[in-house]
Design an enzyme around this catalytic site. Structure first.
Site, PDB file in Angstrom:
ATOM      1  N   ASP A  45      31.082  39.143  47.701  1.00  0.00           N
ATOM      2  CA  ASP A  45      31.747  37.845  47.707  1.00  0.00           C
ATOM      3  C   ASP A  45      32.283  37.594  46.297  1.00  0.00           C
ATOM      4  O   ASP A  45      31.520  37.393  45.352  1.00  0.00           O
ATOM      5  CB  ASP A  45      30.734  36.755  48.099  1.00  0.00           C
ATOM      6  N   HIS A  46      33.610  37.594  46.167  1.00  0.00           N
ATOM      7  CA  HIS A  46      34.224  37.492  44.843  1.00  0.00           C
ATOM      8  C   HIS A  46      33.998  36.130  44.199  1.00  0.00           C
ATOM      9  O   HIS A  46      34.169  35.964  42.979  1.00  0.00           O
ATOM     10  CB  HIS A  46      35.727  37.765  44.942  1.00  0.00           C
ATOM     11  N   ARG A  47      33.601  35.127  44.978  1.00  0.00           N
ATOM     12  CA  ARG A  47      33.291  33.819  44.392  1.00  0.00           C
ATOM     13  C   ARG A  47      32.004  33.874  43.580  1.00  0.00           C
ATOM     14  O   ARG A  47      31.805  33.080  42.651  1.00  0.00           O
ATOM     15  CB  ARG A  47      33.142  32.765  45.495  1.00  0.00           C
TER      16      ARG A  47
END
Length: 432
Positions: free
Chosen positions: A404-406
């Site tokens: 998850d790039h967040r």
């Protein structure tokens, strides 16, 4: 006055359930702690208990009813001296239609640990308040606002003693209704069920009704793919040292009845990697990121009609044999749908292993709010170039880390995957 028994919330995310079976009938006398019914959530069948004593005056929702919303009245409890004539018509909500009988489906005999049935109402601030029906009735008589009372019962539930000890005060006036937020932009859902069925008119097919688990899987994974910005990191891992070490350990542990799997080593390697790269041991929490201290690792377990992801808490602190035994126990109870909610909720990282099915590699979908999931393929013998430049044969396992790039940026995800690879290729270091 008669007390309504409400559909309980048996997990933090439960919004509705199936009233699978009544364990009492009208006219039965019950006491606090007696089992009333079996409720099917999206993951398990759970029993729930009475929180008050009395007589079951009327069952409002028949067993087999699906899609019963949390806080819907499902039965009426009478106090001493009351009769069915005291039950008002308001206690008879329209109940969902019972599910059509399915001859092939055997009733679930195994149920998760009993959970009480809290009665929930809204406080003056709109916050959900859990209180027993008797406590709510006394509060109404005394003019008390339940949202201002601290509960001493299980999970903070307000019980009779809390209300009796509270000072009478006028209930707070309701705040003006907030203006309705703008309608969210609708996301494409594809053609309707009727439209799809029409495409196959004249073709032989069977309609498979969605159960709670399948609906939840569909909703959560659709949400994950639409809202979680996935990126993928891939590595090949040489397993020969691990396989040799595993064989030695299993030979030494045979007298204790312990047999370690490759998956046990993968769990341990991931748990240690989360400690070695602590910035990646995190989850997305809407407007913040939560960085976890322990390594709580979830492992996908396939069951009939769906899957569970039981969580191995503090996996970095446990021995391989302990992880192996705990995983076998969780997987067995997952297949029997006997897991309690706290056993499959939480964790920051997950593992999905399809290597036993001969799958070389695949991309797994992140299970929110996890920060990452490792997709594990089969170990396959392949020609590789050795340290001295010579061609040799090695057992190679392909893995893909969905991130998850967040929560985790590319370089940090690469560090996490590198730590997993080093742990698996140097298994002795995992025991240090």
């Amino acid at each position: 006055m008669p007390t309504e028994i409400l559909m309980p919330a048996l997990s933090p995310t439960m919004e509705e359930g199936t009233l699978a079976k009544w364990l009492v009938k009208e006219g039965d006398t019950v006491s606090s702690g007696d089992l009333l019914a079996e409720i099917e959530t999206d993951k398990a069948t759970m029993e729930f208990e009475a929180v008050d004593e009395g007589t079951v005056g009327k069952i409002l929702v028949p067993e087999g009813s699906e899609g019963v919303k949390v806080n819907t009245p499902i039965a009426v409890l009478l106090e001493e001296g009351e009769s069915a004539d005291d039950i008002g018509s308001s206690s008879a909500p329209a109940a969902p239609a019972p599910a059509a009988p399915e001859p092939e489906a055997a009733p679930s005999e195994a149920a998760a640990p009993a959970a009480p049935a809290p009665a929930a109402s809204k406080g003056s601030g709109g916050k959900r308040v859990f209180a027993s029906p008797l406590a709510r009735r006394i509060a109404a008589q005394k003019g008390l606002d339940l949202s201002g009372i601290k509960g001493s019962g299980p999970h903070g539930r307000i019980v009779k003693a809390d209300v009796e000890n509270a000072e009478a005060a006028p209930a707070k006036s309701e705040a003006p209704a907030a203006s309705a937020p703008a309608a969210a932009t609708a996301t494409p859902t594809g053609p309707s069920g009727d439209a799809v069925a029409k495409m196959y008119e004249g073709r032989d097919y069977e309609v498979v009704k969605l159960d709670g688990m399948r609906k939840t899987i569909a909703a959560r994974l659709t949400e994950a793919k639409q809202t979680v910005p996935h990126f993928y990191l891939r590595r090949d891992i040489k397993l020969d040292a691990l396989l040799e070490f595993r064989g030695t350990l299993n030979g030494q542990l045979a007298d204790r009845g312990v047999k370690l799997s490759v998956n046990d080593f993968i769990i341990k390697a991931c748990a240690l990697a989360l400690q070695q790269v602590p910035e990646a041991n995190a989850v997305w929490a809407g407007d913040k990121v939560l960085k976890l201290t322990p390594s709580d690792v979830a492992v996908a377990v396939a069951i009939e009609g769906g899957l569970f992801t039981p969580v191995l808490q503090d996996a970095h602190q446990k021995s391989l044999s302990t992880l192996s035994a705990e995983m076998k126990d969780l997987a067995g109870r997952a297949r029997d749908r006997k897991l309690a909610p706290h056993e499959y909720q939480g964790g920051s990282f997950a593992i999905s292993n399809l290597g036993m099915f001969g799958i070389d590699n695949f991309d797994a979908v992140i299970n929110p709010p996890h920060g990452a999931i490792l997709a594990v393929g089969a170990g396959v013998k392949k020609p590789v170039v050795g340290k001295e430049g010579a061609l040799e044969v090695a057992t190679v396992m392909s893995v893909t880390l969905s991130v998850d790039h967040r929560v985790i940026d590319g370089a940090l995800g690469a560090q996490l995957l590198q730590a997993i690879v080093e742990n698996l290729e140097n298994p002795l270091t995992m025991l240090a």
